[in-house]
Write an enzyme that holds these catalytic residues in place. Structure first.
Site, PDB file in Angstrom:
ATOM      1  N   THR A 141       0.833  -1.196   0.000  1.00 13.14           N
ATOM      2  CA  THR A 141       0.000   0.000   0.000  1.00 13.14           C
ATOM      3  C   THR A 141       0.873   1.253   0.000  1.00 13.14           C
ATOM      4  O   THR A 141       1.863   1.328   0.739  1.00 13.14           O
ATOM      5  CB  THR A 141      -0.980   0.085   1.185  1.00 13.14           C
ATOM      6  OG1 THR A 141      -1.571   1.391   1.200  1.00 13.14           O
ATOM      7  CG2 THR A 141      -0.359  -0.152   2.557  1.00 13.14           C
ATOM      8  N   ASP A 143      -0.081   3.833   1.245  1.00 10.82           N
ATOM      9  CA  ASP A 143      -0.397   4.538   2.504  1.00 10.82           C
ATOM     10  C   ASP A 143       0.631   4.244   3.597  1.00 10.82           C
ATOM     11  O   ASP A 143       0.728   4.993   4.566  1.00 10.82           O
ATOM     12  CB  ASP A 143      -1.780   4.125   3.013  1.00 10.82           C
ATOM     13  CG  ASP A 143      -2.888   4.459   2.026  1.00 10.82           C
ATOM     14  OD1 ASP A 143      -2.602   5.150   1.039  1.00 10.82           O
ATOM     15  OD2 ASP A 143      -4.025   4.020   2.248  1.00 10.82           O
ATOM     16  N   MET A 189      -2.493  11.399  -1.266  1.00  8.63           N
ATOM     17  CA  MET A 189      -3.294  10.282  -0.725  1.00  8.63           C
ATOM     18  C   MET A 189      -2.721   9.751   0.587  1.00  8.63           C
ATOM     19  O   MET A 189      -1.641  10.150   1.013  1.00  8.63           O
ATOM     20  CB  MET A 189      -3.352   9.144  -1.738  1.00  8.63           C
ATOM     21  CG  MET A 189      -4.374   9.339  -2.836  1.00  8.63           C
ATOM     22  SD  MET A 189      -4.349   7.887  -3.926  1.00  8.63           S
ATOM     23  CE  MET A 189      -5.847   8.154  -4.859  1.00  8.63           C
ATOM     24  N   GLY A 190      -3.414   8.792   1.172  1.00  2.09           N
ATOM     25  CA  GLY A 190      -2.913   8.156   2.396  1.00  2.09           C
ATOM     26  C   GLY A 190      -3.964   7.965   3.472  1.00  2.09           C
ATOM     27  O   GLY A 190      -3.652   7.532   4.577  1.00  2.09           O
ATOM     28  N   ARG A 191      -5.199   8.341   3.141  1.00  2.00           N
ATOM     29  CA  ARG A 191      -6.304   8.183   4.109  1.00  2.00           C
ATOM     30  C   ARG A 191      -5.995   8.795   5.464  1.00  2.00           C
ATOM     31  O   ARG A 191      -5.696   9.969   5.541  1.00  2.00           O
ATOM     32  CB  ARG A 191      -6.642   6.700   4.280  1.00  2.00           C
ATOM     33  CG  ARG A 191      -7.463   6.169   3.164  1.00  2.00           C
ATOM     34  CD  ARG A 191      -8.457   5.120   3.642  1.00  2.00           C
ATOM     35  NE  ARG A 191      -9.101   4.561   2.483  1.00  2.00           N
ATOM     36  CZ  ARG A 191      -8.858   3.355   1.987  1.00  2.00           C
ATOM     37  NH1 ARG A 191      -7.994   2.570   2.595  1.00  2.00           N
ATOM     38  NH2 ARG A 191      -9.485   2.941   0.926  1.00  2.00           N
ATOM     39  N   GLU A 246      -4.980  14.062   1.960  1.00  2.00           N
ATOM     40  CA  GLU A 246      -6.409  13.972   1.601  1.00  2.00           C
ATOM     41  C   GLU A 246      -7.259  13.731   2.851  1.00  2.00           C
ATOM     42  O   GLU A 246      -8.445  13.993   2.872  1.00  2.00           O
ATOM     43  CB  GLU A 246      -6.626  12.827   0.612  1.00  2.00           C
ATOM     44  CG  GLU A 246      -6.266  11.448   1.198  1.00  2.00           C
ATOM     45  CD  GLU A 246      -6.612  10.265   0.315  1.00  2.00           C
ATOM     46  OE1 GLU A 246      -7.075  10.457  -0.819  1.00  2.00           O
ATOM     47  OE2 GLU A 246      -6.401   9.112   0.768  1.00  2.00           O
ATOM     48  N   LEU A 301      -2.168   9.274 -10.116  1.00  2.00           N
ATOM     49  CA  LEU A 301      -0.819   9.356 -10.682  1.00  2.00           C
ATOM     50  C   LEU A 301       0.235   8.898  -9.668  1.00  2.00           C
ATOM     51  O   LEU A 301       1.217   8.254 -10.016  1.00  2.00           O
ATOM     52  CB  LEU A 301      -0.510  10.801 -11.101  1.00  2.00           C
ATOM     53  CG  LEU A 301      -1.375  11.372 -12.218  1.00  2.00           C
ATOM     54  CD1 LEU A 301      -1.100  12.855 -12.387  1.00  2.00           C
ATOM     55  CD2 LEU A 301      -1.116  10.634 -13.516  1.00  2.00           C
ATOM     56  N   GLN A 302       0.015   9.250  -8.379  1.00  2.00           N
ATOM     57  CA  GLN A 302       1.039   8.970  -7.359  1.00  2.00           C
ATOM     58  C   GLN A 302       1.177   7.472  -7.064  1.00  2.00           C
ATOM     59  O   GLN A 302       2.182   7.041  -6.528  1.00  2.00           O
ATOM     60  CB  GLN A 302       0.724   9.729  -6.073  1.00  2.00           C
ATOM     61  CG  GLN A 302      -0.530   9.286  -5.363  1.00  2.00           C
ATOM     62  CD  GLN A 302      -1.118  10.369  -4.482  1.00  2.00           C
ATOM     63  OE1 GLN A 302      -0.553  10.720  -3.477  1.00  2.00           O
ATOM     64  NE2 GLN A 302      -2.274  10.913  -4.887  1.00  2.00           N
ATOM     65  N   ARG A 303       0.181   6.679  -7.402  1.00  2.00           N
ATOM     66  CA  ARG A 303       0.293   5.247  -7.116  1.00  2.00           C
ATOM     67  C   ARG A 303       0.520   4.410  -8.380  1.00  2.00           C
ATOM     68  O   ARG A 303       0.576   3.190  -8.303  1.00  2.00           O
ATOM     69  CB  ARG A 303      -0.902   4.749  -6.324  1.00  2.00           C
ATOM     70  CG  ARG A 303      -2.214   4.801  -7.057  1.00  2.00           C
ATOM     71  CD  ARG A 303      -3.358   4.355  -6.157  1.00  2.00           C
ATOM     72  NE  ARG A 303      -4.565   4.197  -6.941  1.00  2.00           N
ATOM     73  CZ  ARG A 303      -5.776   4.129  -6.449  1.00  2.00           C
ATOM     74  NH1 ARG A 303      -5.963   4.197  -5.163  1.00  2.00           N
ATOM     75  NH2 ARG A 303      -6.816   3.972  -7.233  1.00  2.00           N
TER      76      ARG A 303
HETATM   77  O1  F6P Z   1      -5.422   2.638   0.111  1.00  2.00           O
HETATM   78  C1  F6P Z   1      -4.749   3.142  -0.964  1.00  2.00           C
HETATM   79  C2  F6P Z   1      -5.423   4.363  -1.503  1.00  2.00           C
HETATM   80  O2  F6P Z   1      -4.714   4.779  -2.643  1.00  2.00           O
HETATM   81  C3  F6P Z   1      -5.613   5.507  -0.496  1.00  2.00           C
HETATM   82  O3  F6P Z   1      -4.473   6.300  -0.371  1.00  2.00           O
HETATM   83  C4  F6P Z   1      -6.772   6.241  -1.094  1.00  2.00           C
HETATM   84  O4  F6P Z   1      -7.493   6.980  -0.141  1.00  2.00           O
HETATM   85  C5  F6P Z   1      -7.601   5.130  -1.604  1.00  2.00           C
HETATM   86  O5  F6P Z   1      -6.732   4.061  -1.915  1.00  2.00           O
HETATM   87  C6  F6P Z   1      -8.408   5.496  -2.812  1.00  2.00           C
HETATM   88  O6  F6P Z   1      -9.117   4.400  -3.202  1.00  2.00           O
HETATM   89  P1  F6P Z   1      -9.959   4.299  -4.539  1.00  2.00           P
HETATM   90  O7  F6P Z   1      -9.006   4.363  -5.678  1.00  2.00           O
HETATM   91  O8  F6P Z   1     -10.671   3.007  -4.440  1.00  2.00           O
HETATM   92  O9  F6P Z   1     -10.870   5.503  -4.517  1.00  2.00           O
END
Ligand code: F6P
Length: 409
Positions: A141, A143, A189-191, A246, A301-303
């Site tokens: 992840t 995150d 991102m990162g919840r 976020e 883009l970041q992932r």
């Molecule tokens: O858990 C990984 C993550 O990229 C979080 O950083 C982000 O909040 C979430 O997934 C977004 O999920 P989705 O692409 O399902 O909206």
């Protein structure tokens, strides 16, 4: 190994999730698996009997190398929560019928904290009912919020992309600094964990002043205080750059993204989609201070930036995939592979395995002592922790001017 292996990918993808898939495939074949199956769309697809024989797609060493450099889940992913065992046994009966039919010995699931819930429940069910299959999780992840592992594959590459892109965004903004005031807010991102947002601090160096403020979800966000901090900064400089998570929240727990309208979407694990905080705060600053503002949301883009993946990350992702197969083949079940940091300089790591019950559904956040007292930046200890994880690159295989990916139609 006498039987077969099945592997799935679950949750939000990363730039290196397929390097783990390649590690699983390679080790399973090396240990004598007859067939390595890939679940299409994780456990949700498996329930609909959607799977492939991975050797139909990974035919040679070049394919392995391209897979390691392919972003997003090659097999497809899902956010699917299995019911509690006592709530719906039928679903478990069905899954184990499919596993028996495919002669599966080792079930490997590449995912984050929600996905480890699947490993936990399936391994519990197997033990309860005397089934022989072994279930092992592979951490993944951006995150970086999984407990008991030093860090998670995917985090280092996302951190590298974020620091690089922030350096570029700062260059872009500073080009106009003689002419006008500009406040740029960058949403990461990162919840509920600020690991990735904190990585924005890596942008600072000999050739870049870096961001001025960093706000993580671990510290309650005070909107009025934020406006005043920006106002103060603009007294001495014309361009201000701010990284926000976020997941930043007000003192009453409301996400800033909700305050700004945000999205109503909630996934199977009850997570709200967090989006729009940078736009909300940029508009607020424009309204309150009157200067030009810009909101940058790195979003997916970041992932998925495998063109900028960290070599350390790609190699560790491959390593944990292999370690999961080894652990399952040697009899471990209900476990997740973890990464232990052996040394910082030179950076070295090793794998271990931990009870998945201690990991599933949890969230490891940034320790308060790694955030400045004012709550608007990270400390040197934080930076020293992240820096080794972004080291090295892994050049793409370029075809016709673009990176080549392995493609499953
Ligand atoms: O858990 C990984 C993550 O990229 C979080 O950083 C982000 O909040 C979430 O997934 C977004 O999920 P989705 O692409 O399902 O909206």
């Amino acid at each position: 190994m006498n039987g077969n292996v099945i592997v799935g990918q679950s949750g939000g993808p990363t730039a290196v999730i397929n390097s783990s898939l390649a590690g699983v495939f390679r080790t399973a074949i090396d240990r004598g698996a007859k067939t390595v199956y890939g679940m299409r769309y994780g456990i949700q697809g498996l329930l609909d009997e959607m799977y492939v024989d991975l050797s139909d797609y990974i035919k040679n060493e070049l394919d392995v190398e391209i897979l390691k450099r392919t972003p997003s889940a090659f097999l497809g992913t899902c956010r699917y929560k299995l019911p509690a065992i006592h709530e719906n046994q039928d679903i478990y009966v069905k899954i184990f019928e499919i596993l028996d039919k495919l002669e599966i010995e080792c079930f490997i699931y590449i995912g984050g904290n929600d996905s480890m819930d699947t490993i936990k429940k399936l391994s519990d069910y197997a033990i309860l009912t005397g089934k022989s299959q072994k279930f092992v999780g592979v951490p993944k992840t951006i995150d970086n919020d999984l407990a008991l592992t030093d860090h998670t594959p995917g985090f280092g590459s996302a951190a590298k992309y974020i620091a690089t892109s922030i350096k570029e965004v700062i260059r872009d903004g500073n080009g106009f600094s003689y002419q006008k005031q500009l406040v740029t807010i960058i949403e990461i991102m990162g919840r509920n964990a600020g690991w990735l947002t904190g990585a924005a601090a890596l942008a600072k160096g000999e050739d870049c002043e870096g961001v001025d403020l960093i706000y993580l979800p671990e510290v309650p966000f005070d909107t009025q205080n934020f406006i005043e901090e920006v106002r103060d900064l603009l007294k001495t400089k014309s361009t201000v750059f701010i990284a926000i998570s976020e997941g930043i929240r007000l003192a009453d727990g409301t996400y800033v993204s909700e305050a700004g309208g945000g999205s109503d979407y909630v996934d199977a694990f009850g997570h709200k989609q967090l989006t729009g905080s940078a736009t909300y705060l940029a508009n607020l600053i424009n309204h309150e201070i009157g200067c030009k503002t810009r909101a940058v949301e790195f979003s997916s883009l970041q992932r998925s930036a495998s063109h900028l993946a960290s070599r350390v990350d790609i190699n560790e992702a491959f390593m944990v995939g292999g370690a999961a197969v080894k652990a399952a083949d040697e009899g471990d079940t209900g476990k997740m592979v973890v990464i232990d940091r052996v040394s910082d300089d030179p950076y070295q790591s090793a794998t271990g395995v931990y009870d998945v019950h201690k990991i599933a559904n949890g969230e490891k956040t940034v320790p308060r002592e790694w955030i400045t007292e004012k709550g608007d930046y990270v400390t040197d200890d934080f930076i020293d922790y992240v820096r080794p994880l972004i080291q090295g690159d892994y050049p793409c295989v370029m075809v016709n001017g673009l990176p080549r990916h392995l493609y499953l139609k």
